[in-house]
Scaffold this motif. Structure first.
Motif, PDB file in Angstrom:
ATOM      1  N   LEU A  21       0.762  -1.229   0.023  1.00 49.56           N
ATOM      2  CA  LEU A  21      -0.019  -0.038  -0.094  1.00 49.56           C
ATOM      3  C   LEU A  21       0.889   1.272  -0.059  1.00 49.56           C
ATOM      4  O   LEU A  21       0.695   2.142  -0.887  1.00 49.56           O
ATOM      5  N   GLU A  25       0.976   4.137  -2.860  1.00 45.38           N
ATOM      6  CA  GLU A  25       0.756   5.384  -2.594  1.00 45.38           C
ATOM      7  C   GLU A  25       1.812   6.415  -3.278  1.00 45.38           C
ATOM      8  O   GLU A  25       1.628   7.409  -3.814  1.00 45.38           O
ATOM      9  N   ARG A  37      -7.015   3.663   0.823  1.00 44.79           N
ATOM     10  CA  ARG A  37      -6.666   2.468   1.264  1.00 44.79           C
ATOM     11  C   ARG A  37      -7.764   1.593   1.576  1.00 44.79           C
ATOM     12  O   ARG A  37      -8.751   1.903   1.973  1.00 44.79           O
TER      13      ARG A  37
END
Length: 264
Positions: A21, A25, A37
């Protein structure tokens, strides 16, 4: 789902690994859209029911509801079925994963590690397509209001005044009739101007979509399967843009005929 035109839709990233994640990003940070998320398929579905997303990136290998099941559930809901999905997976995977991903409705399939520039480019294509779709929907709604509005049309209900009795005050009745004709003419001129503006906007949007379709289907794609993102149902993205352009061309013709009737 509906949002106000000035509200920018977000990007949803779905992965059970925190480091993945964070990496996504970082890659998508240069884009203007907010990145949201989700740590599981269930969390992703809840997020999509709360707000609008322009595109969703889903990791295939997740515990519980995996990426394929999450994508299938997204495509199974009327509220989210039109949101494009990009599936992400590691290099050592079943070679049939790509086919399975397209079968459940994914628009694209990327294998890790992927080129950050390539991912941003693919995401940006879907963001631009989403913006064009919103513009088309807004212009179609404006055209619908024009077509269904009879109040100001010459010969419409609002333009029909009750006949004055053939009695006294004939000069006053004549003046009232002249004022009514002038008002109807002014209203018709205003509507003709608005129709011409709508036609110009539709023509501009058609040009942009056809240009996008030409670039997506051009030789620069090099036959790369990952660059031929398919729309839901197996339709290539370039063909989808061409179909939208054809629909806009039909709207342009309808507006042109209506404009001719108003000014003729």
């Amino acid at each position: 789902m509906t949002t106000t035109p000035d509200t920018a839709p977000s990007i949803l990233i779905v992965d059970d690994m925190e480091e993945n994640l964070v990496a996504l990003e970082a890659v998508l940070g240069s884009l203007t859209q907010k990145v949201v998320r989700a740590r599981s398929g269930e969390e992703a579905l809840k997020a999509m029911l709360r707000e609008e997303f322009a595109v969703v990136l889903i990791d295939v290998l997740m515990p519980g509801m995996n990426g394929f099941e999450t994508a299938a559930n997204i495509k199974g809901l009327d509220q989210t079925k039109d949101v494009p999905i990009i599936l992400l997976t590691g290099a050592s995977v079943d070679p049939n994963y790509a086919y399975r991903g397209y079968t459940v409705g994914a628009a694209d399939f990327l294998i890790k590690p992927f080129d950050p520039w390539l991912l941003r480019t693919k995401v940006n294509v879907f963001l631009e397509l989403h913006r064009k779709n919103r513009q088309l929907a807004a212009q179609a709604e404006q055209l619908k209001r024009l077509l269904t509005s009879d109040g100001g049309r010459p010969g419409g209900p609002a333009a029909e005044a009750p006949e004055a009795p053939e009695a006294s005050h004939a000069p006053q009745g004549h003046a009232t009739e002249e004022l009514g004709e002038q008002s109807a003419a002014a209203t018709a001129s205003t509507e003709a101007t608005r129709l011409a503006e709508v036609a110009a906007q539709l023509a501009q949007l058609e040009f942009l979509l056809r240009d996008r379709a030409g670039r997506e289907s051009g030789p620069e794609d090099g036959g790369d399967e990952t660059n031929r993102g398919e729309a839901h149902g197996g339709e290539p993205a370039g063909d989808a843009a061409t179909d939208l352009a054809d629909r806009i061309a039909q709207l342009e013709e309808a507006v042109g005929r209506l404009l001719t009737d108003r000014t003729g």
